[in-house]
Write a protein that holds these residues in place. Structure first.
Motif, PDB file in Angstrom:
ATOM      1  N   UNK A 178      11.125  14.055   8.594  1.00 14.62           N
ATOM      2  CA  UNK A 178      11.289  13.636   7.194  1.00 14.62           C
ATOM      3  C   UNK A 178      12.506  12.462   6.793  1.00 14.62           C
ATOM      4  N   UNK A 179      13.491  12.864   7.569  1.00 16.29           N
ATOM      5  CA  UNK A 179      14.745  12.103   7.179  1.00 16.29           C
ATOM      6  C   UNK A 179      14.402  10.625   7.895  1.00 16.29           C
ATOM      7  N   UNK A 180      13.859  10.565   9.185  1.00 17.19           N
ATOM      8  CA  UNK A 180      13.499   9.170   9.619  1.00 17.19           C
ATOM      9  C   UNK A 180      12.372   8.689   9.052  1.00 17.19           C
ATOM     10  N   UNK A 181      11.612   9.151   8.224  1.00 21.93           N
ATOM     11  CA  UNK A 181      10.583   8.682   7.500  1.00 21.93           C
ATOM     12  C   UNK A 181      11.165   8.049   6.150  1.00 21.93           C
ATOM     13  N   UNK A 182      12.165   8.698   5.948  1.00 21.03           N
ATOM     14  CA  UNK A 182      12.608   8.288   4.387  1.00 21.03           C
ATOM     15  C   UNK A 182      13.807   7.213   4.614  1.00 21.03           C
ATOM     16  N   UNK A 183      14.608   7.369   5.564  1.00 19.41           N
ATOM     17  CA  UNK A 183      15.851   6.476   5.697  1.00 19.41           C
ATOM     18  C   UNK A 183      15.281   4.891   5.582  1.00 19.41           C
ATOM     19  N   UNK A 184      14.270   4.481   6.252  1.00 19.78           N
ATOM     20  CA  UNK A 184      14.085   2.796   6.215  1.00 19.78           C
ATOM     21  C   UNK A 184      13.607   2.652   4.793  1.00 19.78           C
ATOM     22  N   UNK A 236      15.674  -0.271   3.211  1.00 19.67           N
ATOM     23  CA  UNK A 236      15.042  -1.298   3.143  1.00 19.67           C
ATOM     24  C   UNK A 236      14.167  -1.683   2.039  1.00 19.67           C
ATOM     25  N   UNK A 237      13.819  -0.897   1.267  1.00 20.17           N
ATOM     26  CA  UNK A 237      12.704  -1.016   0.392  1.00 20.17           C
ATOM     27  C   UNK A 237      12.936  -1.936  -0.567  1.00 20.17           C
ATOM     28  N   UNK A 238      14.078  -2.691  -0.892  1.00 20.37           N
ATOM     29  CA  UNK A 238      14.294  -3.597  -2.032  1.00 20.37           C
ATOM     30  C   UNK A 238      13.771  -4.835  -1.434  1.00 20.37           C
ATOM     31  N   UNK A 239      14.283  -5.073  -0.001  1.00 17.07           N
ATOM     32  CA  UNK A 239      13.875  -6.416   0.454  1.00 17.07           C
ATOM     33  C   UNK A 239      12.553  -6.547   1.153  1.00 17.07           C
ATOM     34  N   UNK A 240      12.552  -5.515   1.921  1.00 18.77           N
ATOM     35  CA  UNK A 240      11.049  -5.615   2.840  1.00 18.77           C
ATOM     36  C   UNK A 240      10.345  -4.496   2.409  1.00 18.77           C
ATOM     37  N   UNK A 241       9.782  -3.904   1.549  1.00 21.45           N
ATOM     38  CA  UNK A 241       9.066  -2.861   0.953  1.00 21.45           C
ATOM     39  C   UNK A 241       8.186  -2.343   2.208  1.00 21.45           C
ATOM     40  N   UNK A 242       7.037  -3.308   2.487  1.00 21.69           N
ATOM     41  CA  UNK A 242       6.125  -2.993   3.190  1.00 21.69           C
ATOM     42  C   UNK A 242       6.483  -2.548   4.611  1.00 21.69           C
ATOM     43  N   UNK A 243       7.567  -3.287   5.233  1.00 19.78           N
ATOM     44  CA  UNK A 243       7.774  -2.970   6.652  1.00 19.78           C
ATOM     45  C   UNK A 243       8.812  -1.773   6.499  1.00 19.78           C
TER      46      UNK A 243
END
Lengths: 295, 230, 229
Positions: free
Chosen positions: A118-124, A128-135
């Motif tokens: 869960x942590x590994x799934x959430x951290x990116x 990064x979600x502001x700049x590169x949401x999809x990735x």
């Protein structure tokens, strides 16, 4: 990826059971935010949703299909603490009702999938979600599966299950494909969900503390190191941990060796467990130190 | 649904069904730990564990073949790893891996087949598992049927229109998510309508009888005896 | 004095659509009123206002109590809502615990709440199924259990949203018999004209967020051609 009973050695499952309980307590307290239990129906139904979502097949190449695992999706939709609680509930029902994963190894499975996954799934997403949401969403899906698998392999290796290098590379390749599929499914599902109702997903918080970046980097490093060590030297963790493991750590379990049962692989697993505990403790300590300094 | 059988078993009557869930959880843990720490080479010990389980299944009056077939679900995974062990020239451990995982699965199955889920969860709460977690597991189990039924109907509708594309599968997932979300809101609304104010009422604690203590002690002693003596 | 008194109720959805547009309504003690109307005409939205699950403009009084935050707990014990989907209403592990959920939220000690729950389950003819899990029940049993869950709070008003949904004809008959025997004032939101005719002495017809007409079920059905044939 659900480790059944009988696979892990006693020190390894013991260590992870001992680790998982307090971690769960923290996640439960954070998910509850105070004493209110109004979230309970939502979290329970979301667990049932992830279960049921596994019936929806995603075509992947000719003749094969994959399905959602869900750790990253839950983390993005509910936040990491609630997602940990939901994933743990799923694992508990799978172990009890569907013979998928063991009881003694439940702590290890919870650690791999409901905490690390869960942590590994959430951290990116968080970073990064502001700049590169999809990735960020895609990467979250990929990492959640990869990190869970890496931990599972490390635990099996620490339990003395032999990992011939070629086999290990083959299965890591297999998991890499699975991870990419999970990333793609997570991204597609999040997109479709947002088209239906943009309010479902939590916006990532605006400010990211440096502590989180450090923890993220450390987690990634650990995962990579784990794979490398496990693949290079089957006994690597023993080399890593044995000299620095304090004597008291061996003491409560010394009884096994007195009886002289299967001592070579037991000693190895004991060392492995000690190594894991040390790594975990170091991470905890470092995390606390960093967050205190940044606060 | 695959768990219908367990639900049915768990509501039958027998000496084992009547025991307090806490006693059965304790007994299961003792048995699993004994099995887990048994040396791979001690064949007789594994036979001893199997006998213990057979006696328990008989006492619980559960259908032997059906139970064993369900527990065999762990064998494919176990067999894969057993093969690796076998070709690494650790034949005793290969066989032991199969035996351990299978015996553990039967034992776990025995717990859920003799204990209705509400009782099991109540016991876990009394044993200090985080309350939120226990409540969430309960709601998950309660709505598993309902949501899975929805997913199955969606799959049926989709497959009657041909193979699902990746994008439309994602759409189906989102719709299932939406329906689950609505259902959760509906449940919460029904809770509020009946005066919910933020806390679930505490459930009645089960009664611990002498027979429960006796069963627990007997199970622990038997597991330890097999582990040490055989 | 009416047990429900609604004046000038208006409600707008967050997306801006006007769901209720000035509803006036009274329900007298012991009366049974059918709420008819097309899908999306505001029937369910109206019902959700009666115990404060939704908040609109206008005034609502339940048994003389104004609908305000400090009265909410008391009002929710006086007006019992039975929702369309029984699965959403039966969420506790066993029937007995589910039916005792309401009384225990009222702050009642456990023994007393359990006694009330038992009484309510016997009233709906399910006294023998106390320890059953909700997912082992038929649709008709689920509906009756949901009603028991509300009855255990000893309300003065029963509001039922589409109570005949997913019931087979005998189940519908049993439900009608049960409801007829209950002394509470009742509000039936339904598409089932046959069911409404069997129970309700009066009907109101919702159209675009207003009560467009009022009369006997027969009159409403005739006026709006509200039949299947």
């Amino acid at each position: 990826m659900h480790i059944p009973d009988g696979f892990l050695s006693a020190p390894v499952w013991g260590a992870f059971d001992v680790l998982a309980l307090p971690a769960l307590g923290i996640a439960a307290r954070r998910a509850q935010r105070g004493l209110d239990e109004r979230n309970v129906p939502l979290l329970g139904v979301m667990g049932a949703f992830v279960f049921a979502a596994q019936m929806i097949n995603f075509p992947v190449g000719p003749g094969t299909s994959g399905h959602l695992v869900g750790a990253a999706l839950l983390a993005i939709a509910l936040g990491p603490a609630a997602a940990s609680v939901v994933m743990t509930s799923i694992l508990a029902i799978q172990a009890l009702v569907f013979q998928d994963g063991g009881i003694l190894s439940l702590g290890a499975n919870i650690f791999n999938m409901a905490i690390a996954g869960v942590l590994a799934g959430y951290l990116p997403y968080r970073l990064l979600a502001h700049a590169h949401r999809a990735s960020a969403i895609f990467l979250g899906g990929v990492l959640s599966v990869l990190v869970s698998a890496a931990f599972a392999f490390a635990e099996l290796a620490a339990s003395g299950v032999p990992m011939p290098r070629r086999l290990l590379l083959l299965s890591m390749g297999f998991f890499l494909v699975g991870a990419l599929v999970e990333g793609a499914i997570t991204l597609a599902a999040v997109g479709a969900m947002e088209r239906l109702n943009p309010h479902w997903l939590r916006a990532p918080e605006q400010k990211t503390s440096p502590a989180l970046r450090w923890i993220a980097a450390a987690a990634l490093l650990l995962a990579v190191a784990g794979i490398l060590i496990a693949s290079r030297y089957p006994d690597g963790i023993e080399h890593l941990a044995a000299p620095s493991a304090p004597a008291w750590l061996h003491a409560p379990l010394a009884g096994y060796r007195v009886h002289g049962i299967e001592s070579p692989w037991l000693r190895r697993s004991l060392a492995g467990a000690a190594g894991l505990i040390l790594i975990y403790g170091a991470c905890l300590f470092a995390g606390r130190l960093i967050s205190r300094r940044s606060a | 649904m695959r768990y219908a059988a367990i639900e049915q078993w768990s509501r039958q009557q027998s000496v084992l069904h009547r025991r307090d869930a806490r006693a059965k959880i304790g007994a299961l843990l003792a048995f699993l730990i004994a099995v887990s720490t048994t040396a791979p080479a001690s064949r007789i010990a594994f036979a001893g564990y199997a006998l213990l389980l057979a006696a328990a299944i008989a006492a619980a009056r559960l259908p032997f073949p059906a139970l064993v077939r369900r527990a065999a679900l762990v064998l494919p995974v176990a067999a894969g790893f057993a093969l690796v062990l076998w070709f690494s020239d650790e034949r005793a451990r290969a066989v032991a891996l199969l035996e351990k995982s299978f015996l553990s699965a039967v034992a776990t199955l025995l717990l859920v087949a003799t204990t209705p889920m509400p009782e099991l969860l109540r016991a876990l709460e009394i044993l200090h598992l985080p309350r939120l977690l226990v409540l969430v597991i309960h709601f998950l189990y309660r709505y598993l049927f309902v949501i899975s039924g929805q997913a199955r109907r969606m799959r049926l509708a989709a497959s009657s229109r041909g193979r699902l594309q990746f994008r439309s599968a994602a759409g189906a997932l989102a719709v299932l998510f939406a329906r689950s979300w609505e259902r959760a809101s509906g449940i919460y609304r029904a809770m509020l309508a009946r005066g919910f104010s933020g806390q679930f009422p505490a459930l009645a604690p089960p009664r611990w009888r002498a027979a429960d203590a006796a069963f627990f002690i007997a199970a622990v002693l038997a597991s330890v005896a097999v582990r040490v003596a055989l | 004095m009416p047990v429900i008194r609604v004046r000038g109720l208006r409600y707008r959805y967050p997306d801006g659509a006007q769901a209720l547009d000035g509803v006036d309504f009274d329900l007298e003690p012991g009366e049974c009123v059918a709420v008819l109307g097309a899908n999306g005409s505001g029937k369910t939205t109206f019902v959700l206002h009666l115990n404060g699950l939704l908040e609109g403009e206008g005034s609502i009084e339940i048994c003389g109590l104004g609908l305000k935050k400090q009265n909410l707990a008391q009002i929710r014990s006086k007006i019992g809502l039975v929702f369309q989907d029984s699965d959403e209403q039966l969420f506790m592990p066993t029937l007995l615990e589910d039916v005792a959920f309401g009384p225990m939220n009222l702050g009642m000690p456990r023994e007393q709440a359990v006694a009330r729950a038992q009484k309510a389950l016997e009233l709906v003819g399910m006294g023998a199924l106390l320890h059953k899990a909700p997912y082992h029940l038929s649709s008709g049993e689920k509906r009756r259990a949901a009603i028991a869950g509300v009855l255990a709070m000893e309300p003065e008003i029963l509001v039922l949203d589409e109570p005949t949904t997913s019931l087979d004809p005998p189940g519908q008959r049993e439900l009608a018999d049960l409801l007829r025997a209950l002394p509470q004032a009742k509000l039936l939101v339904t598409h089932d004209v046959f069911f409404a005719r069997a129970l309700a002495s009066r009907a109101v017809f919702f159209d675009r967020g207003r009560i467009a007409a009022e009369g006997t079920v027969e009159e409403i059905v005739a006026r709006f051609n509200w039949t299947q044939r």
